[in-house]
Motif scaffolding. Sequence first.
Motif, mmCIF file in Angstrom:
data_model
loop_
_atom_site.group_PDB
_atom_site.id
_atom_site.type_symbol
_atom_site.label_atom_id
_atom_site.label_comp_id
_atom_site.label_asym_id
_atom_site.label_seq_id
_atom_site.Cartn_x
_atom_site.Cartn_y
_atom_site.Cartn_z
ATOM 1 N N SER A 30 39.849 46.768 49.676
ATOM 2 C CA SER A 30 40.362 47.856 50.501
ATOM 3 C C SER A 30 40.226 47.592 51.994
ATOM 4 N N ALA A 33 43.007 45.388 52.972
ATOM 5 C CA ALA A 33 44.273 46.077 52.740
ATOM 6 C C ALA A 33 44.587 47.116 53.813
ATOM 7 N N VAL A 42 42.352 49.669 47.257
ATOM 8 C CA VAL A 42 43.196 48.581 46.757
ATOM 9 C C VAL A 42 42.308 47.582 46.032
ATOM 10 N N ILE A 44 42.400 43.922 43.530
ATOM 11 C CA ILE A 44 43.164 42.795 42.999
ATOM 12 C C ILE A 44 42.461 42.287 41.742
ATOM 13 N N LEU A 71 48.850 40.909 50.181
ATOM 14 C CA LEU A 71 48.754 42.354 50.362
ATOM 15 C C LEU A 71 49.897 42.872 51.232
ATOM 16 N N ARG A 75 52.698 45.584 50.010
ATOM 17 C CA ARG A 75 53.000 46.816 50.761
ATOM 18 C C ARG A 75 54.487 46.901 51.077
ATOM 19 N N CYS A 111 52.446 45.035 41.488
ATOM 20 C CA CYS A 111 51.652 45.992 42.245
ATOM 21 C C CYS A 111 51.919 47.374 41.669
ATOM 22 N N LEU A 120 46.829 45.175 42.393
ATOM 23 C CA LEU A 120 47.679 44.011 42.623
ATOM 24 C C LEU A 120 47.133 42.868 41.785
#
Length: 126
Positions: A30, A33, A42, A44, A71, A75, A111, A120
């Motif tokens: 995060s 991100a 966030v 992964i 990332l 987005r 995602c 993700l």
Amino acid sequence: MPTMQLPLDFTPKPCAPPTLIHDSTWLDVSDVARGVGFAPTVEISFALHDALDPVSTEEDGNYEQRLFDALWQARFELSLARCQSANFTFTFPRKHWRTGEIAEIALRLRCEVKSKTVYLGLMEDF
């Protein structure tokens, strides 16, 4: 000093609702991100983390830059799709330290936004 005995209460109490144990196949990213515009948490997949990590034969591998780029693209793809999920191909170069040969690595990523968390990972992680 007088001793005090605590009373024991064995009356049944309602059970607390079960809590979901956090899935250990995801890694919180995060902080990174937020730099690309993600507000929620966030995570992964560990498989994606391993794929982005430089290998022993690689020269100048930069995990942080690869993560940031993945990332950013996630987005971007979510904003284009205007929905809760997006599939896309993320590519990055990998240079062999001895031969100098540059290989283009292509990862098929997904995602998804689920309950205020963005996930993700590789397609097979979902």
